[in-house]
Design a protein around this motif. Sequence first.
Motif, PDB file in Angstrom:
ATOM      1  N   THR A  39      67.215  88.506 -22.167  1.00 33.88           N
ATOM      2  CA  THR A  39      67.141  89.928 -21.847  1.00 33.88           C
ATOM      3  C   THR A  39      65.807  90.266 -21.197  1.00 33.88           C
ATOM      4  N   THR A  40      65.621  91.509 -20.851  1.00 28.52           N
ATOM      5  CA  THR A  40      64.368  92.004 -20.281  1.00 28.52           C
ATOM      6  C   THR A  40      63.946  93.247 -21.050  1.00 28.52           C
ATOM      7  N   ILE A  41      62.639  93.391 -21.212  1.00 30.36           N
ATOM      8  CA  ILE A  41      62.080  94.551 -21.899  1.00 30.36           C
ATOM      9  C   ILE A  41      60.910  95.059 -21.078  1.00 30.36           C
ATOM     10  N   GLY A  42      60.921  96.335 -20.764  1.00 25.48           N
ATOM     11  CA  GLY A  42      59.825  96.904 -19.997  1.00 25.48           C
ATOM     12  C   GLY A  42      60.157  98.281 -19.470  1.00 25.48           C
TER      13      GLY A  42
ATOM     14  N   PRO B 225      82.930 104.024  -5.430  1.00 27.44           N
ATOM     15  CA  PRO B 225      82.342 105.149  -4.692  1.00 27.44           C
ATOM     16  C   PRO B 225      81.859 106.299  -5.567  1.00 27.44           C
ATOM     17  N   ASP B 226      82.374 106.442  -6.775  1.00 25.92           N
ATOM     18  CA  ASP B 226      81.954 107.545  -7.646  1.00 25.92           C
ATOM     19  C   ASP B 226      80.879 107.128  -8.654  1.00 25.92           C
ATOM     20  N   ALA B 227      80.406 105.912  -8.544  1.00 26.10           N
ATOM     21  CA  ALA B 227      79.416 105.420  -9.510  1.00 26.10           C
ATOM     22  C   ALA B 227      78.081 106.144  -9.359  1.00 26.10           C
ATOM     23  N   ARG B 228      77.363 106.231 -10.464  1.00 23.20           N
ATOM     24  CA  ARG B 228      75.988 106.751 -10.469  1.00 23.20           C
ATOM     25  C   ARG B 228      75.058 105.561 -10.714  1.00 23.20           C
ATOM     26  N   ILE B 229      74.099 105.341  -9.797  1.00 17.97           N
ATOM     27  CA  ILE B 229      73.318 104.103  -9.800  1.00 17.97           C
ATOM     28  C   ILE B 229      71.824 104.409  -9.853  1.00 17.97           C
ATOM     29  N   GLY B 230      71.124 103.695 -10.715  1.00 17.57           N
ATOM     30  CA  GLY B 230      69.671 103.784 -10.792  1.00 17.57           C
ATOM     31  C   GLY B 230      69.060 102.410 -10.579  1.00 17.57           C
ATOM     32  N   VAL B 231      68.056 102.320  -9.703  1.00 16.67           N
ATOM     33  CA  VAL B 231      67.416 101.047  -9.366  1.00 16.67           C
ATOM     34  C   VAL B 231      65.915 101.195  -9.572  1.00 16.67           C
ATOM     35  N   CYS B 232      65.316 100.257 -10.297  1.00 15.60           N
ATOM     36  CA  CYS B 232      63.859 100.293 -10.471  1.00 15.60           C
ATOM     37  C   CYS B 232      63.321  98.863 -10.503  1.00 15.60           C
ATOM     38  N   CYS B 233      62.188  98.676  -9.833  1.00 13.54           N
ATOM     39  CA  CYS B 233      61.546  97.372  -9.761  1.00 13.54           C
ATOM     40  C   CYS B 233      60.172  97.453 -10.408  1.00 13.54           C
ATOM     41  N   GLY B 234      59.815  96.407 -11.146  1.00 11.22           N
ATOM     42  CA  GLY B 234      58.498  96.369 -11.767  1.00 11.22           C
ATOM     43  C   GLY B 234      58.350  95.173 -12.676  1.00 11.22           C
ATOM     44  N   ALA B 235      57.189  95.078 -13.300  1.00 15.56           N
ATOM     45  CA  ALA B 235      56.904  93.949 -14.188  1.00 15.56           C
ATOM     46  C   ALA B 235      57.561  94.165 -15.542  1.00 15.56           C
TER      47      ALA B 235
ATOM     48  N   VAL C 222      72.632  94.954 -13.954  1.00 15.78           N
ATOM     49  CA  VAL C 222      72.478  93.730 -13.182  1.00 15.78           C
ATOM     50  C   VAL C 222      70.997  93.550 -12.861  1.00 15.78           C
ATOM     51  N   LEU C 223      70.494  92.321 -13.014  1.00 15.94           N
ATOM     52  CA  LEU C 223      69.098  92.004 -12.746  1.00 15.94           C
ATOM     53  C   LEU C 223      68.974  91.173 -11.474  1.00 15.94           C
ATOM     54  N   PHE C 224      67.888  91.403 -10.754  1.00 12.61           N
ATOM     55  CA  PHE C 224      67.534  90.578  -9.604  1.00 12.61           C
ATOM     56  C   PHE C 224      66.085  90.123  -9.792  1.00 12.61           C
ATOM     57  N   GLY C 225      65.891  88.807  -9.787  1.00 13.50           N
ATOM     58  CA  GLY C 225      64.566  88.253 -10.039  1.00 13.50           C
ATOM     59  C   GLY C 225      64.449  87.581 -11.387  1.00 13.50           C
ATOM     60  N   ALA C 226      65.462  87.697 -12.212  1.00 15.38           N
ATOM     61  CA  ALA C 226      65.488  87.038 -13.523  1.00 15.38           C
ATOM     62  C   ALA C 226      66.948  86.770 -13.888  1.00 15.38           C
TER      63      ALA C 226
ATOM     64  N   ASN D 290      60.630  82.435 -21.122  1.00 17.40           N
ATOM     65  CA  ASN D 290      59.884  83.587 -21.619  1.00 17.40           C
ATOM     66  C   ASN D 290      58.642  83.819 -20.777  1.00 17.40           C
ATOM     67  N   GLU D 291      58.601  84.940 -20.077  1.00 19.01           N
ATOM     68  CA  GLU D 291      57.474  85.241 -19.206  1.00 19.01           C
ATOM     69  C   GLU D 291      57.517  86.710 -18.790  1.00 19.01           C
ATOM     70  N   HIS D 292      56.395  87.169 -18.266  1.00 17.25           N
ATOM     71  CA  HIS D 292      56.344  88.465 -17.605  1.00 17.25           C
ATOM     72  C   HIS D 292      56.486  88.217 -16.106  1.00 17.25           C
ATOM     73  N   ARG D 293      57.398  88.925 -15.470  1.00 18.87           N
ATOM     74  CA  ARG D 293      57.607  88.741 -14.043  1.00 18.87           C
ATOM     75  C   ARG D 293      58.148  90.032 -13.440  1.00 18.87           C
ATOM     76  N   ARG D 294      58.134  90.089 -12.127  1.00 19.95           N
ATOM     77  CA  ARG D 294      58.632  91.268 -11.425  1.00 19.95           C
ATOM     78  C   ARG D 294      60.147  91.161 -11.265  1.00 19.95           C
ATOM     79  N   VAL D 295      60.856  92.163 -11.736  1.00 18.97           N
ATOM     80  CA  VAL D 295      62.316  92.156 -11.751  1.00 18.97           C
ATOM     81  C   VAL D 295      62.820  93.506 -11.255  1.00 18.97           C
ATOM     82  N   THR D 296      63.944  93.492 -10.577  1.00 11.80           N
ATOM     83  CA  THR D 296      64.611  94.734 -10.180  1.00 11.80           C
ATOM     84  C   THR D 296      65.863  94.907 -11.027  1.00 11.80           C
TER      85      THR D 296
END
Length: 731
Positions: free
Chosen positions: A380-383, A355-365, A328-332, A270-276
């Motif tokens: 899980t992650t919440i933010g 190839p037809d997928a719609r993808i959203g990527v966001c990085c932050g705490a 999918v998470l990167f960093g946690a 359990n922590e706050h960290r930067r995750v993509t």
Amino acid sequence: MPRVGPTTPLVAKEETRRLRSYLPALVLERLTTAHGPETPGTEHRFGAAALFADISGFTSMSEALAATGKGGSEEMTELLNDYFGTMVALVDAYGGSVTTFGGDALTAVFPYRGHSVRAIRRAVRCANDMQLEMGRYQMIPTSAGPFSLAFKAGLAAGPVLLTTIGDERLRFEPVIAGTSIDGCVAAEHHASPGTIVLHPSIAATIAGVHASPLEGGFAAVEPFLGRRRPTSGSSIGSLDARAVDASTVRAYMHPSVAVAIESGHGRYLNEHRRVTAVFTAFDGPDPTRRAAGAELQRVLSPALDAVTETGGHLLQVDTGDKGDTFIVLFGAPVAHGDDERRALTFALRLREVLPDARIGVCCGAMFCGEVGGDSRRTYTTIGDPMNVAARLMQRANRGVTLVAGSSEEAVHGTVRVTPVDALTVKGRSQPVRPLSIAGPTPRSGDTPPAGEIVGRRSERERLRRRIDGAVRGRGRTVVITGPAGIGKSRLVEDAIATAVQHGLAVHRDWCRSTTTATPYASIRGLVGSLLGLEEGSVPDERRVRNAVAGIDAGLGPRSPLLGPVLGIAISDTDVTRGITGDLRRELLDALMLDIVAHRAERGPLMLCVEDCHWLDPSSGHLVSALSEGLSGMAILLLLTARAVSEADPRGQVPTPPTMPHAETIPLPPLDDRDSLRLARATVRRAFGTVPHSKSYLDWLVERADGNPFFLEETVHLLRDRDIDPGEPTAG
């Protein structure tokens, strides 16, 4: 105290119970008679009432508490688990099963078990009691100020499909789908804060419940005047504690989470960290059709391979009538130091396999950790970045990937991008200005560009000497060691750039925490690169035989020895037939030395394997054999690993292989002078300016304690919260 690891046969009863809570009761019921995880694609169909409950207020609370430091993470954990513990207990009491958590939301099903109306009534009363409990959360005092939570829910009934996707290299994931699940989500969309909405599938079937009609046949439930004590116990309560063994449950979990729990270190999760976060919408099968589970596994298999290869964590898979998604998470729960780049690389791979997928990527705490109650919990992650990634996915057209929040160096070092129109995101005062990925960044010789490196003068000089020695035919093994975030990967990038300038051909691979039990998984990419096989492809027998013979015709008959390394079956030849055990492994060692020797005759080589604390034993043996045999070859074998004595706070203890012939380069913390230089450069990149206040930079240096990654993450965290270092209060 002995270390408890994932293969420990006896786990304390409390830890076993905690592990089991990571699976829904519906899944545990089906595993009581199974010997291990269910086969992906296996289907269970039944009727059930479904409840989708969403809560608002936790995201803003998480962001505020993150600014208070470690105490904020502990406070957030306590508040989350107080809320979810209450809600999970209510679902249990009414005979339901919490199937999924979606950040600060949950889905529960109430199987008919022969009585559909009774199950529907239990689900409605459960939602009502949840709403009544919200009085406790109207004004929550925290160290960051008071906060309020708001609840809304939707209910429906109908057919449900329970299936499983995944594999043993990554993990297995239960997936629940069907018209009942679609209906409760649709009903929740019609709800406003503080209300419960019934789907048309049940709006007319509940007697004695006052409801106001809404458009489309939906109905808003009026709160009951009082509660009725639940009379149905949860199915999980009747399960034998020994019915599902710990090893089976582990197969459904990220290994570092399982190890942390088994070793009693769950609190460190359990922590706050930067995750993509990477959200992907794809075209899945209709869950009402026969063999939908097997089809879902088939569609997602290439994407799951990409998750494994890039070191991501599959958080969850959701299906519905408005589209299917996975996260999918990167960093946690595990940070690698280059998680933003890994996420962007993963997004590129997804465009190849979906190839037809719609993808959203966001990085932050974000807040990362365990949420739930005694009988049901998850990691899980919440933010805010989760909300932004979801919004970007919704905004993206087919075949498009939108990115926000990633650092400039991660983006421009990995992908080519074009700006797109800004979009508004609920809860954000400022619009988000995303970038659209146009393709990978062109690279010379397929080697990553070297990132800016500060300090490390003596270490860089030692590596330059070893590179020069490789050019002159003096083969060596060098192991760069140090704690997470200290700059091992950045030093490798710098060494690779120098090696390319000196004419070395570079072959590189990364070890992953998710494949420590898969033989040769850690170096499969490296061996494929040496053979000239296409990156990311699964080679066939003919291509491997031709590749080996192309290096030297005399090696061709020994090519079947490479089958286990490459993960394929290669028919034995007269040379290899009948050879097993230690002798076969010794012949494999000799074959790999012959392959690298022949390649080095064409020109000097750099073989690079990073994160060797995650080396699987088979790969470790082969790497050690290569290290012992490099003398006199034009080869530099460059490895990175965390220090042997460094215990990961999440319970995993890295154990890099012993290399008696290797030279070790330990990386100490940066001194204050170099830390200050890095702080200035990082702030300039993030904000476009350097603060006049020296106290601000001194604070960054002190907080990072010589760890470059921590320093950069702190600056990114401030940027994500719009804290301008140029403002007088920033110092």
